[in-house]
Write a protein that holds these residues in place. Structure first.
Motif, PDB file in Angstrom:
ATOM      1  N   LEU A 162      11.854   5.553  -0.435  1.00 42.53           N
ATOM      2  CA  LEU A 162      10.598   5.105  -0.306  1.00 42.53           C
ATOM      3  C   LEU A 162      10.542   4.103   0.792  1.00 42.53           C
ATOM      4  CD1 LEU A 162       9.795   4.161  -4.025  1.00 42.53           C
ATOM      5  CD2 LEU A 162       8.543   5.951  -2.816  1.00 42.53           C
TER       6      LEU A 162
ATOM      7  N   ARG B 188       5.518  16.116  10.360  1.00 43.11           N
ATOM      8  CA  ARG B 188       5.643  14.956   9.805  1.00 43.11           C
ATOM      9  C   ARG B 188       6.702  14.142  10.471  1.00 43.11           C
ATOM     10  NH1 ARG B 188       9.256  15.701   4.369  1.00 43.11           N
ATOM     11  NH2 ARG B 188       9.164  13.463   4.846  1.00 43.11           N
TER      12      ARG B 188
ATOM     13  N   LYS C  96       0.922  -1.287   0.175  1.00 44.52           N
ATOM     14  CA  LYS C  96      -0.006   0.102  -0.220  1.00 44.52           C
ATOM     15  C   LYS C  96       0.983   1.513  -0.122  1.00 44.52           C
ATOM     16  CE  LYS C  96      -2.065   0.992   3.808  1.00 44.52           C
ATOM     17  NZ  LYS C  96      -2.976   1.073   5.054  1.00 44.52           N
ATOM     18  N   VAL C  97       0.758   2.328  -0.716  1.00 44.39           N
ATOM     19  CA  VAL C  97       1.417   3.424  -0.903  1.00 44.39           C
ATOM     20  C   VAL C  97       0.706   4.572   0.040  1.00 44.39           C
ATOM     21  CG1 VAL C  97       2.114   5.213  -2.528  1.00 44.39           C
ATOM     22  CG2 VAL C  97       2.031   2.982  -3.275  1.00 44.39           C
ATOM     23  N   GLU C  98       1.579   5.158   0.825  1.00 44.26           N
ATOM     24  CA  GLU C  98       1.258   5.993   1.933  1.00 44.26           C
ATOM     25  C   GLU C  98       1.678   7.354   1.332  1.00 44.26           C
ATOM     26  OE1 GLU C  98       3.372   5.532   5.402  1.00 44.26           O
ATOM     27  OE2 GLU C  98       1.977   3.865   6.120  1.00 44.26           O
ATOM     28  N   GLU C  99       0.584   8.167   1.023  1.00 37.35           N
ATOM     29  CA  GLU C  99       0.895   9.554   0.362  1.00 37.35           C
ATOM     30  C   GLU C  99       0.531  10.559   1.368  1.00 37.35           C
ATOM     31  OE1 GLU C  99      -0.667  10.649  -3.904  1.00 37.35           O
ATOM     32  OE2 GLU C  99      -2.198  11.797  -2.583  1.00 37.35           O
ATOM     33  N   HIS C 100       1.599  11.180   1.867  1.00 37.06           N
ATOM     34  CA  HIS C 100       1.720  11.869   3.053  1.00 37.06           C
ATOM     35  C   HIS C 100       1.525  13.342   2.593  1.00 37.06           C
ATOM     36  CE1 HIS C 100       3.384   9.209   6.175  1.00 37.06           C
ATOM     37  NE2 HIS C 100       3.560   8.571   4.981  1.00 37.06           N
ATOM     38  N   HIS C 101       0.353  14.218   3.180  1.00 32.65           N
ATOM     39  CA  HIS C 101       0.087  15.348   2.801  1.00 32.65           C
ATOM     40  C   HIS C 101       0.402  16.231   4.154  1.00 32.65           C
ATOM     41  CE1 HIS C 101      -2.442  14.873  -1.036  1.00 32.65           C
ATOM     42  NE2 HIS C 101      -2.122  13.750  -0.673  1.00 32.65           N
TER      43      HIS C 101
END
Length: 270
Positions: free
Chosen positions: A195, A186, A164-169
């Motif tokens: 990555l 963060r 699963k790709v974690e996309e941090h905003h």
């Protein structure tokens, strides 16, 4: 004796000379026969020693380089078989055995009570209900029915590795003066601008050092899950994490070990 005498030449010699010549020839013949016999015996001994040496070399090679698995005999020939199942039933008519033939009569194993529940007690449980709708119940039982205790059985499922790709905003804020800019907190990365996550690197280390899976096989396994990670990248992650994090644990354990070793020497001296 190189010279050959004719009958005329022999008549010129005396009886004593002829006797001497015959005795000399007889002695030479005996010595030659004895020498040939000795050479034949020596040659047989050399051949026997050579045969023993070759057998010892063959046994040594088999012990060092030979296969440890047993060889199977098929149709009277000794050899290894890679498709054992196919060869075993290739020319034989197979009769399925009865249950009584498979299970020995003298021994009947009793199933231990509660063993399955004990084996599965530490695993998460997902309850799946299998119920009938109200329409089905009314059709089959009428308006009056009651529900009895459920019939419960268990099955064990396995889910392969999930990526699963974690996309941090990260939120960015600016003050009214248009000069002050702040960002949301963060988490600290395992390796900056990489990555890799702790869970991914833990899986790589566990596969390589615990399960003894080479990185090239792990690369192929990831590719079957549509994840492209080269073995060079995984090796770089493992080396850097080992130097940056695991080396601290190693140094601490090393110091603790030396401390206990020094205490042991002091006790021995006293």
């Amino acid at each position: 004796m190189d010279k050959k005498y004719t009958e005329v030449e022999l008549t010129k010699y005396s009886k004593e000379d002829i006797i001497s010549i015959l005795l000399t020839m007889q002695k030479v013949t005996e010595n030659l026969s004895k020498t040939c016999a000795e050479q034949k015996t020596q040659l047989e001994q050399v051949n026997q020693n050579m045969k023993l040496i070759l057998e010892q070399i063959s046994i040594s090679k088999n012990k060092r380089f030979g296969r440890s698995s047993e060889k199977m005999i098929y149709d009277g020939q000794l050899g290894m078989c890679f498709n054992e199942a196919e060869v075993t039933i290739e020319t034989k008519y197979v009769i399925e055995p009865e249950l009584e033939e498979v299970r020995p009569k003298a021994y009947k194993r009793r199933k231990s009570s509660g063993k399955r529940d004990a084996d599965l007690k530490d695993l998460p449980v997902e309850i799946i209900m299998h119920e009938l709708t109200s329409e089905e119940l009314k059709e089959r039982l009428g308006d009056k029915w009651k529900r009895l205790p459920d019939e419960v059985y268990k099955r064990l499922t396995f889910h392969p590795a999930e990526f699963k790709v974690e996309e941090h905003h990260v939120a960015v804020y600016a003050g009214n003066d248009n000069e002050t800019i702040i960002r949301g907190k963060r988490p600290v990365d395992l390796l900056r601008n990489s990555l890799v996550t702790p869970s991914l690197e833990a899986a790589i280390m566990n596969s390589k050092y615990v399960n003894a899976i080479p990185l090239y096989r792990l690369e192929q396994e990831f590719l079957r899950n549509d994840v492209v990670l080269s073995r060079q990248v995984m090796a770089n992650w493992t080396i850097k994490c080992g130097e940056r994090y695991l080396s601290l644990l190693y140094d601490k354990l090393h110091k603790v070990t030396l401390t206990h070793f020094d205490r042991h020497e002091e006790l021995v001296l006293y």
